[in-house]
Design a protein around this motif. Structure first.
Motif, PDB file in Angstrom:
ATOM      1  N   VAL A 100      52.672  -8.577 -93.734  1.00  0.00           N
ATOM      2  CA  VAL A 100      52.624  -7.383 -94.600  1.00  0.00           C
ATOM      3  C   VAL A 100      53.788  -6.458 -94.260  1.00  0.00           C
ATOM      4  N   LEU A 101      54.077  -6.300 -92.969  1.00  0.00           N
ATOM      5  CA  LEU A 101      55.214  -5.482 -92.565  1.00  0.00           C
ATOM      6  C   LEU A 101      56.520  -6.052 -93.108  1.00  0.00           C
ATOM      7  N   ALA A 102      56.652  -7.362 -93.126  1.00  0.00           N
ATOM      8  CA  ALA A 102      57.861  -7.983 -93.678  1.00  0.00           C
ATOM      9  C   ALA A 102      58.030  -7.627 -95.150  1.00  0.00           C
ATOM     10  N   VAL A 103      56.940  -7.671 -95.909  1.00  0.00           N
ATOM     11  CA  VAL A 103      57.015  -7.355 -97.336  1.00  0.00           C
ATOM     12  C   VAL A 103      57.312  -5.876 -97.558  1.00  0.00           C
ATOM     13  N   VAL A 104      56.601  -5.012 -96.850  1.00  0.00           N
ATOM     14  CA  VAL A 104      56.774  -3.568 -97.040  1.00  0.00           C
ATOM     15  C   VAL A 104      58.173  -3.127 -96.610  1.00  0.00           C
ATOM     16  N   GLY A 123      49.319  -8.771 -90.366  1.00  0.00           N
ATOM     17  CA  GLY A 123      50.040  -7.510 -90.247  1.00  0.00           C
ATOM     18  C   GLY A 123      51.544  -7.709 -90.188  1.00  0.00           C
ATOM     19  N   SER A 124      51.982  -8.743 -89.515  1.00  0.00           N
ATOM     20  CA  SER A 124      53.411  -9.030 -89.430  1.00  0.00           C
ATOM     21  C   SER A 124      53.973  -9.419 -90.798  1.00  0.00           C
ATOM     22  N   ILE A 156      65.437  -7.858 -90.960  1.00  0.00           N
ATOM     23  CA  ILE A 156      64.093  -7.351 -90.655  1.00  0.00           C
ATOM     24  C   ILE A 156      63.020  -8.308 -91.167  1.00  0.00           C
ATOM     25  N   VAL A 157      63.202  -8.795 -92.392  1.00  0.00           N
ATOM     26  CA  VAL A 157      62.210  -9.729 -92.957  1.00  0.00           C
ATOM     27  C   VAL A 157      62.172 -11.008 -92.132  1.00  0.00           C
ATOM     28  N   LEU A 158      63.335 -11.521 -91.765  1.00  0.00           N
ATOM     29  CA  LEU A 158      63.373 -12.739 -90.949  1.00  0.00           C
ATOM     30  C   LEU A 158      62.724 -12.510 -89.587  1.00  0.00           C
ATOM     31  N   LEU A 159      62.971 -11.342 -88.980  1.00  0.00           N
ATOM     32  CA  LEU A 159      62.356 -11.022 -87.694  1.00  0.00           C
ATOM     33  C   LEU A 159      60.834 -10.954 -87.800  1.00  0.00           C
ATOM     34  N   CYS A 160      60.324 -10.276 -88.821  1.00  0.00           N
ATOM     35  CA  CYS A 160      58.865 -10.158 -88.987  1.00  0.00           C
ATOM     36  C   CYS A 160      58.216 -11.516 -89.253  1.00  0.00           C
TER      37      CYS A 160
END
Length: 145
Positions: free
Chosen positions: A53-57, A50-51, A21-25
Motif C-alpha cells: 500500500v505504501l508503494a502505491v500511495v 502495508g508495504s 521508492i516503489v521498487l524499494l517498497c
C-alpha cells in the motif's frame, strides 16, 4: 528561465525517485513475505500489505508532484493552488527525510534529498518565465472620438 529549468529537472528527478521508492517498497514487501518476518509480533501479512500500500500511495504522490512540476515547465507559470500545496507537502517531506537520513544513512543520501528539496523550493519561489503582457490602454468617455 529559472523556473522552467528547475521544473524540468524536478519533474525528471521526481519520476526517478518514484521508481526507486516503489521498487524499494515492493522489495521490502517481498523480503518480509519470503522470510515470514514480524515486527513486534505483527502479522507478517499485515506488514506485506502495508508495504504494498505504501508503494502505491508513495508512487501516486510522487507522480502527481512530477506531473505538477512538468506542467509548470510546459506552461512557464507557477503552479495553481492545489499544485502549490502538493509541492509544499513534498518539500516538507523531503526536508524531514533529509534530517533523518543524515543520522541514519549518511551524507550522500542527505545531499540527494536536499537537492530535491532545493529544486522544489526553487519552483515555488522563482518568478514566472512568461513575458508580461503590455498594459492595455483604457478608453475613457472623455477621450473617445
Amino acid at each position: 528561465m529559472t523556473r522552467t529549468v528547475a521544473a524540468w529537472a524536478t519533474g525528471l528527478v521526481l519520476l526517478l525517485e518514484t521508481f526507486g521508492i516503489v521498487l524499494l517498497c515492493l522489495t521490502l514487501g517481498a523480503v518480509v513475505d519470503n522470510q515470514s518476518m514480524s515486527l513486534a509480533g505483527t502479522d507478517p501479512d499485515a506488514v506485506v500489505t502495508g508495504s504494498y500500500v505504501l508503494a502505491v500511495v508513495a508512487g501516486l504522490f510522487l507522480c502527481a508532484c512530477a506531473f505538477v512540476a512538468l506542467r509548470c515547465a510546459l506552461r512557464r507559470h507557477a503552479p495553481g493552488r492545489t499544485g502549490r500545496v502538493l509541492l509544499i507537502v513534498a518539500a516538507v517531506v523531503h526536508g524531514v527525510l533529509a534530517a533523518v537520513s543524515l543520522a541514519l544513512l549518511g551524507l550522500p543520501v542527505f545531499l540527494g534529498l536536499l537537492l530535491v528539496l532545493a529544486l522544489l523550493v526553487l519552483i515555488l519561489v522563482s518568478p514566472d518565465d512568461a513575458p508580461a503582457s503590455p498594459p492595455r490602454r483604457e478608453v475613457s468617455p472623455s477621450t473617445a472620438p
